[in-house]
Enzyme design. Structure first.
Site, PDB file in Angstrom:
ATOM      1  N   THR A   1       0.806  -1.203   0.000  1.00 43.38           N
ATOM      2  CA  THR A   1       0.000   0.000   0.000  1.00 43.38           C
ATOM      3  C   THR A   1       0.840   1.253   0.000  1.00 43.38           C
ATOM      4  O   THR A   1       1.825   1.331   0.714  1.00 43.38           O
ATOM      5  CB  THR A   1      -0.843   0.005   1.287  1.00 43.38           C
ATOM      6  OG1 THR A   1      -1.461  -1.253   1.397  1.00 43.38           O
ATOM      7  CG2 THR A   1      -1.828   1.124   1.304  1.00 43.38           C
TER       8      THR A   1
ATOM      9  N   GLY B   1      -8.718  -6.041   1.116  1.00 48.52           N
ATOM     10  CA  GLY B   1      -7.901  -5.944   2.321  1.00 48.52           C
ATOM     11  C   GLY B   1      -8.272  -4.763   3.196  1.00 48.52           C
ATOM     12  O   GLY B   1      -9.407  -4.287   3.197  1.00 48.52           O
TER      13      GLY B   1
ATOM     14  N   THR C   1       0.280  -0.735   6.327  1.00 49.62           N
ATOM     15  CA  THR C   1       0.671  -1.468   5.127  1.00 49.62           C
ATOM     16  C   THR C   1       1.085  -2.868   5.548  1.00 49.62           C
ATOM     17  O   THR C   1       1.424  -3.098   6.707  1.00 49.62           O
ATOM     18  CB  THR C   1       1.809  -0.733   4.378  1.00 49.62           C
ATOM     19  OG1 THR C   1       2.176  -1.494   3.225  1.00 49.62           O
ATOM     20  CG2 THR C   1       3.031  -0.538   5.243  1.00 49.62           C
ATOM     21  N   GLY C   2       1.043  -3.793   4.624  1.00 45.95           N
ATOM     22  CA  GLY C   2       1.370  -5.173   4.959  1.00 45.95           C
ATOM     23  C   GLY C   2       0.137  -6.051   4.904  1.00 45.95           C
ATOM     24  O   GLY C   2      -0.804  -5.763   4.144  1.00 45.95           O
TER      25      GLY C   2
ATOM     26  N   ARG D   1     -11.114 -10.685  -3.173  1.00 45.95           N
ATOM     27  CA  ARG D   1     -10.525 -10.373  -1.861  1.00 45.95           C
ATOM     28  C   ARG D   1     -10.320  -8.861  -1.709  1.00 45.95           C
ATOM     29  O   ARG D   1      -9.829  -8.180  -2.609  1.00 45.95           O
ATOM     30  CB  ARG D   1      -9.197 -11.109  -1.712  1.00 45.95           C
ATOM     31  CG  ARG D   1      -8.485 -10.865  -0.368  1.00 45.95           C
ATOM     32  CD  ARG D   1      -7.470  -9.749  -0.454  1.00 45.95           C
ATOM     33  NE  ARG D   1      -6.677  -9.630   0.761  1.00 45.95           N
ATOM     34  CZ  ARG D   1      -5.877  -8.607   1.024  1.00 45.95           C
ATOM     35  NH1 ARG D   1      -5.773  -7.609   0.175  1.00 45.95           N
ATOM     36  NH2 ARG D   1      -5.194  -8.563   2.140  1.00 45.95           N
TER      37      ARG D   1
HETATM   38  N1  GLY Z   1      -2.357  -3.856   2.926  1.00 45.09           N
HETATM   39  C1  GLY Z   1      -2.922  -4.106   1.693  1.00 45.09           C
HETATM   40  C2  GLY Z   1      -3.684  -5.339   1.594  1.00 45.09           C
HETATM   41  O1  GLY Z   1      -3.525  -6.250   2.391  1.00 45.09           O
HETATM   42  O2  GLY Z   1      -4.484  -5.436   0.681  1.00 45.09           O
END
Ligand code: GLY
Length: 295
Positions: free
Chosen positions: A156, A186, A207-208, A184
């Protein structure tokens, strides 16, 4: 640049070493752009960067070969907008802003978001590059879903800005985890997880591994800790500790946060080393290596 009542010159910070993004946002702030305009300008740099395989055009597809993007924005007055699982549109943070400003809703997803984009003048673009196609075809040979820390999770762009009026805004934009399941979504388009701010307190972005950020509502947690008096650094550390404590599997994924308070103080923390953030202020664009839980 003229000093404001809270004595902070404009600042733009963002996740990862996206130096051109922080520079463009920071320079916009120096031209007196509002914080929300600046963060949209900043994240747009990475959304259009074909070499960035985790944001915007050039992003890695899902396991069926579709590039689907998630984004959100939050304004100083607490308004926010988001889009999720959007195809064929590059500048999804700007689209999230349109959702915030031009609809009675918070989030549009999938085809609805895409149609809304065309109705608002966004152009249709093929987001799947030749390079990403080749890499996806290579991945299909094993179809092993195992995001690589700091690489496939290098995802991200989350950005926060304080403008010359002292107002804070934020934006988040991603193509999400590489080779995710179709559909999906996030943390990045979810206010409170990928991004949260309170103009009286400060803001945070994550992020992550989005699933872990979502489960602990990380950005909201950080802002609420700052409200209680935590520094941005200590608040980011507490949010990472929350993830680590709740999930013994944390050695296998990355989560990282950056935060900034109303006074312009910043912080960052992550599980695994290798994460950095950018800060642009007073003409200086610096990369700041984040401390990590695991050394
Ligand atoms: N941090 C971005 C995601 O998992 O989609």
């Amino acid at each position: 640049m003229e000093r404001k009542s809270n004595n902070v010159t404009p600042i733009a910070i963002c996740t990862w070493a996206f130096s051109n993004a922080s520079k463009q946002a920071g320079e916009a702030l120096e031209r007196n752009a509002a914080a929300l305009d600046a963060v949209i300008i900043g994240v747009a740099v990475e959304e259009a960067n074909l070499k960035n395989t985790t944001v915007g055009k050039g992003g890695t597809p899902d396991r069926e070969g579709n590039v689907t993007l998630d984004a959100c924005v939050m304004a100083p007055n607490g308004d926010c907008g988001a889009v999720a699982c959007v195809e064929n549109i590059t500048h999804v943070a700007a689209l999230a802003r349109k959702v915030m400003e031009n609809t009675p809703h918070f989030m549009l997803a999938g085809k609805g978001a895409e149609e809304f984009a065309y109705a608002n003048g966004f152009k249709k673009e093929n987001l799947l590059t030749e390079t990403a196609t080749q890499q996806w075809k290579e991945w299909l040979k094993t179809s092993e879903y195992k995001p690589i820390i700091n690489i496939e999770n290098h995802d991200t762009i989350g950005m926060l800005a304080i403008d010359a009026q002292g107002d804070i805004a934020g934006a988040c934009s991603t193509s999400g985890l590489s080779y995710k399941m179709k559909g999906r979504v996030g943390d990045s388009p979810i206010i409170g997880s990928g991004l949260f701010l309170d103009n009286d307190v400060g803001g945070a972005v994550g992020t992550g591994m989005g699933e872990e950020i979502l489960k602990t509502v990380g950005s909201f947690l950080i802002v609420e800790l700052m409200r209680q008096g935590y520094s941005p650094q200590k608040a980011c550390e507490e949010a990472v500790h929350r993830v680590v404590t709740k999930n013994p599997d944390h050695t296998n994924f990355q989560v990282a946060y950056i935060a900034m308070n109303k006074a312009g103080e910043i912080g960052s923390y992550c599980i695994h080393s290798g994460f950095a953030m950018m800060k642009y202020q007073d003409g200086k664009n610096e990369t700041i290596t984040s401390p990590s839980f695991l050394k």
